[in-house]
Design a protein around this motif. Structure first.
Motif, PDB file in Angstrom:
ATOM      1  N   ASP A 173     -30.874  20.499  85.334  1.00 34.19           N
ATOM      2  CA  ASP A 173     -30.922  20.170  83.908  1.00 34.19           C
ATOM      3  C   ASP A 173     -30.535  21.389  83.063  1.00 34.19           C
ATOM      4  OD1 ASP A 173     -31.752  17.611  84.520  1.00 34.19           O
ATOM      5  OD2 ASP A 173     -33.885  18.096  84.323  1.00 34.19           O
ATOM      6  N   TRP A 174     -30.272  21.127  81.784  1.00 36.36           N
ATOM      7  CA  TRP A 174     -30.017  22.189  80.813  1.00 36.36           C
ATOM      8  C   TRP A 174     -31.227  23.121  80.749  1.00 36.36           C
ATOM      9  CZ3 TRP A 174     -26.020  23.828  77.900  1.00 36.36           C
ATOM     10  CH2 TRP A 174     -26.309  24.702  76.856  1.00 36.36           C
ATOM     11  N   PRO A 175     -31.044  24.421  80.656  1.00 34.40           N
ATOM     12  CA  PRO A 175     -29.781  25.121  80.398  1.00 34.40           C
ATOM     13  C   PRO A 175     -29.087  25.672  81.645  1.00 34.40           C
ATOM     14  CG  PRO A 175     -31.596  26.616  80.017  1.00 34.40           C
ATOM     15  CD  PRO A 175     -32.213  25.310  80.422  1.00 34.40           C
ATOM     16  N   TYR A 176     -29.673  25.451  82.833  1.00 33.52           N
ATOM     17  CA  TYR A 176     -29.074  26.079  84.028  1.00 33.52           C
ATOM     18  C   TYR A 176     -27.891  25.287  84.577  1.00 33.52           C
ATOM     19  CZ  TYR A 176     -32.597  29.623  83.937  1.00 33.52           C
ATOM     20  OH  TYR A 176     -33.347  30.689  83.529  1.00 33.52           O
ATOM     21  N   LEU A 177     -27.970  23.941  84.521  1.00 38.26           N
ATOM     22  CA  LEU A 177     -26.854  23.091  84.956  1.00 38.26           C
ATOM     23  C   LEU A 177     -26.404  23.436  86.370  1.00 38.26           C
ATOM     24  CD1 LEU A 177     -24.707  23.145  81.674  1.00 38.26           C
ATOM     25  CD2 LEU A 177     -26.415  21.439  82.370  1.00 38.26           C
ATOM     26  N   HIS A 208     -45.506  46.581  84.622  1.00 41.11           N
ATOM     27  CA  HIS A 208     -44.667  45.672  83.852  1.00 41.11           C
ATOM     28  C   HIS A 208     -44.296  44.441  84.684  1.00 41.11           C
ATOM     29  CE1 HIS A 208     -44.142  49.484  81.716  1.00 41.11           C
ATOM     30  NE2 HIS A 208     -43.694  48.811  80.675  1.00 41.11           N
ATOM     31  N   VAL A 209     -44.100  43.339  83.990  1.00 40.95           N
ATOM     32  CA  VAL A 209     -43.540  42.122  84.592  1.00 40.95           C
ATOM     33  C   VAL A 209     -42.284  41.753  83.815  1.00 40.95           C
ATOM     34  CG1 VAL A 209     -43.897  39.679  85.111  1.00 40.95           C
ATOM     35  CG2 VAL A 209     -45.794  41.283  85.359  1.00 40.95           C
ATOM     36  N   ALA A 210     -41.236  41.444  84.532  1.00 42.37           N
ATOM     37  CA  ALA A 210     -39.961  41.088  83.902  1.00 42.37           C
ATOM     38  C   ALA A 210     -39.403  39.827  84.546  1.00 42.37           C
ATOM     39  CB  ALA A 210     -38.955  42.228  84.042  1.00 42.37           C
ATOM     40  N   TYR A 211     -38.554  39.149  83.802  1.00 43.03           N
ATOM     41  CA  TYR A 211     -37.831  37.983  84.326  1.00 43.03           C
ATOM     42  C   TYR A 211     -36.589  37.790  83.464  1.00 43.03           C
ATOM     43  CZ  TYR A 211     -40.316  35.769  80.456  1.00 43.03           C
ATOM     44  OH  TYR A 211     -40.814  35.482  79.221  1.00 43.03           O
ATOM     45  N   CYS A 212     -35.749  36.850  83.870  1.00 38.35           N
ATOM     46  CA  CYS A 212     -34.501  36.580  83.154  1.00 38.35           C
ATOM     47  C   CYS A 212     -34.440  35.125  82.702  1.00 38.35           C
ATOM     48  CB  CYS A 212     -33.289  36.841  84.049  1.00 38.35           C
ATOM     49  SG  CYS A 212     -32.985  38.571  84.373  1.00 38.35           S
ATOM     50  N   SER A 213     -33.674  34.898  81.639  1.00 40.79           N
ATOM     51  CA  SER A 213     -33.419  33.552  81.131  1.00 40.79           C
ATOM     52  C   SER A 213     -31.929  33.415  80.851  1.00 40.79           C
ATOM     53  CB  SER A 213     -34.219  33.316  79.848  1.00 40.79           C
ATOM     54  OG  SER A 213     -33.902  32.067  79.268  1.00 40.79           O
ATOM     55  N   VAL A 214     -31.327  32.336  81.349  1.00 39.66           N
ATOM     56  CA  VAL A 214     -29.884  32.162  81.177  1.00 39.66           C
ATOM     57  C   VAL A 214     -29.533  32.001  79.704  1.00 39.66           C
ATOM     58  CG1 VAL A 214     -29.882  29.628  81.421  1.00 39.66           C
ATOM     59  CG2 VAL A 214     -27.843  30.947  82.057  1.00 39.66           C
ATOM     60  N   GLN A 215     -28.406  32.569  79.319  1.00 39.17           N
ATOM     61  CA  GLN A 215     -27.885  32.426  77.965  1.00 39.17           C
ATOM     62  C   GLN A 215     -26.714  31.450  77.988  1.00 39.17           C
ATOM     63  OE1 GLN A 215     -27.053  36.642  77.070  1.00 39.17           O
ATOM     64  NE2 GLN A 215     -28.659  36.514  75.539  1.00 39.17           N
ATOM     65  N   ARG A 216     -26.759  30.471  77.114  1.00 32.97           N
ATOM     66  CA  ARG A 216     -25.669  29.503  76.978  1.00 32.97           C
ATOM     67  C   ARG A 216     -25.166  29.523  75.542  1.00 32.97           C
ATOM     68  NH1 ARG A 216     -23.431  27.330  81.721  1.00 32.97           N
ATOM     69  NH2 ARG A 216     -25.097  26.797  83.189  1.00 32.97           N
ATOM     70  N   PRO A 217     -23.886  29.237  75.331  1.00 25.82           N
ATOM     71  CA  PRO A 217     -23.369  29.177  73.957  1.00 25.82           C
ATOM     72  C   PRO A 217     -24.116  28.134  73.129  1.00 25.82           C
ATOM     73  CG  PRO A 217     -21.575  29.187  75.553  1.00 25.82           C
ATOM     74  CD  PRO A 217     -22.832  29.012  76.339  1.00 25.82           C
ATOM     75  N   ALA A 277     -22.868  20.496  76.749  1.00 31.07           N
ATOM     76  CA  ALA A 277     -23.961  19.860  77.495  1.00 31.07           C
ATOM     77  C   ALA A 277     -25.336  20.101  76.868  1.00 31.07           C
ATOM     78  CB  ALA A 277     -23.960  20.358  78.939  1.00 31.07           C
ATOM     79  N   ARG A 278     -25.394  20.850  75.789  1.00 25.03           N
ATOM     80  CA  ARG A 278     -26.683  21.180  75.175  1.00 25.03           C
ATOM     81  C   ARG A 278     -27.322  19.933  74.566  1.00 25.03           C
ATOM     82  NH1 ARG A 278     -28.901  26.022  73.053  1.00 25.03           N
ATOM     83  NH2 ARG A 278     -30.557  25.623  71.535  1.00 25.03           N
ATOM     84  N   PRO A 279     -28.547  19.571  74.995  1.00 27.54           N
ATOM     85  CA  PRO A 279     -29.209  18.398  74.405  1.00 27.54           C
ATOM     86  C   PRO A 279     -29.534  18.615  72.931  1.00 27.54           C
ATOM     87  CG  PRO A 279     -30.256  19.056  76.474  1.00 27.54           C
ATOM     88  CD  PRO A 279     -29.337  20.169  76.080  1.00 27.54           C
ATOM     89  N   GLN A 320     -32.094  17.693  71.171  1.00 33.62           N
ATOM     90  CA  GLN A 320     -33.492  18.015  70.894  1.00 33.62           C
ATOM     91  C   GLN A 320     -34.029  19.148  71.758  1.00 33.62           C
ATOM     92  OE1 GLN A 320     -34.965  16.543  68.322  1.00 33.62           O
ATOM     93  NE2 GLN A 320     -33.092  15.354  68.005  1.00 33.62           N
ATOM     94  N   TYR A 321     -33.164  19.930  72.374  1.00 31.79           N
ATOM     95  CA  TYR A 321     -33.638  20.955  73.300  1.00 31.79           C
ATOM     96  C   TYR A 321     -34.454  22.030  72.580  1.00 31.79           C
ATOM     97  CZ  TYR A 321     -33.619  24.880  76.534  1.00 31.79           C
ATOM     98  OH  TYR A 321     -33.998  25.937  77.335  1.00 31.79           O
ATOM     99  N   ARG A 322     -35.591  22.411  73.192  1.00 33.77           N
ATOM    100  CA  ARG A 322     -36.403  23.516  72.698  1.00 33.77           C
ATOM    101  C   ARG A 322     -36.477  24.588  73.784  1.00 33.77           C
ATOM    102  NH1 ARG A 322     -42.214  22.034  70.785  1.00 33.77           N
ATOM    103  NH2 ARG A 322     -42.250  21.205  72.896  1.00 33.77           N
ATOM    104  N   THR A 323     -36.237  25.816  73.408  1.00 31.64           N
ATOM    105  CA  THR A 323     -36.329  26.906  74.371  1.00 31.64           C
ATOM    106  C   THR A 323     -37.796  27.186  74.711  1.00 31.64           C
ATOM    107  OG1 THR A 323     -36.561  28.716  72.783  1.00 31.64           O
ATOM    108  CG2 THR A 323     -34.308  27.933  73.258  1.00 31.64           C
ATOM    109  N   ASN A 324     -38.004  28.024  75.710  1.00 33.78           N
ATOM    110  CA  ASN A 324     -39.352  28.474  76.068  1.00 33.78           C
ATOM    111  C   ASN A 324     -39.752  29.748  75.332  1.00 33.78           C
ATOM    112  OD1 ASN A 324     -40.014  26.471  78.052  1.00 33.78           O
ATOM    113  ND2 ASN A 324     -38.586  27.463  79.453  1.00 33.78           N
TER     114      ASN A 324
END
Length: 202
Positions: free
Chosen positions: A37-41, A139-148, A153-155, A157-161
């Motif tokens: 599903d969006w945003p990773y597709l 420290h704790v780190a993680y990544c989140s994909v960036q989409r235009p 394909a962006r829904p 009503q999509y809400r980010t985390n």
């Protein structure tokens, strides 16, 4: 519902070593399903997943927090020491002045749609942060994909985390971007994606 209350039949287990490895194919199935599903597709395959998840077989301090409905894995959160994870994720952190040995990398938190809204996300973060402290990580780190913004394909009503992450004390690291390749749904080949790093000091 408090973070410690889960519906009957739903349990959380923090797994390492052989127990973690025993559930990696189930983690692969969750990643394939959720990240489609969006945003990773993400158009995933078990072969790709087994190669990607090899890190967790090789890292003695890797952690899998599994959410189970009976014996079925319905949610998962994984993490490893930063220096044990893929070089594509570690390299962008080199300019921060923090040794990789002070960082726990939270690779993903995935939950099947029917099990969202139960507080599993908070518990995943709680147990991941507990693991970081137990390892002496600051420290704790993680990544989140960036989409235009206007990706087709962006829904609507999509809400980010972002609000959830900010509420947990994490913030994006300006300019600290990783790149990782996978095949998008509908594409023939893999392509590189930018991933924004987020981090919190414990």
């Amino acid at each position: 519902m408090s973070r410690d209350d889960l519906p009957p039949g739903i349990t959380l287990r923090a797994l390492q070593g052989a127990e973690l490895e025993r559930h990696l194919d189930a983690v692969a199935g969750l990643r394939i399903a959720v990240f489609r599903d969006w945003p990773y597709l993400y158009d995933g395959s078990l072969a790709y997943e087994r190669d990607y998840l090899q890190t967790y077989r090789e890292s003695a301090q890797a952690l899998l927090v599994g959410a189970f409905d009976g014996d079925r894995l319905v949610g998962a959160s994984t993490s490893t020491p930063m220096e044990d994870h893929a070089a594509e994720f570690a390299a962008p952190l080199a300019g921060l002045g923090l040794p990789l040995t002070t960082i726990l990398y939270g690779a993903e938190s995935v939950v099947l749609p029917d099990y969202r809204g139960l507080g599993l996300g908070h518990r995943f973060f709680d147990l991941r942060e507990d693991h970081a402290r137990a390892l002496g990580r600051s420290h704790v780190a993680y990544c989140s994909v960036q989409r235009p913004e206007h990706h087709p394909a962006r829904p609507t009503q999509y809400r980010t985390n972002d609000a959830f992450w900010l509420g947990r004390g994490y913030a994006p690291l300006p300019g600290v971007i990783a790149e990782f390749s996978w095949r998008d749904v509908g594409d023939a080949d893999e392509s590189k994606k930018p991933l924004q790093f987020w981090m919190r000091e414990l």
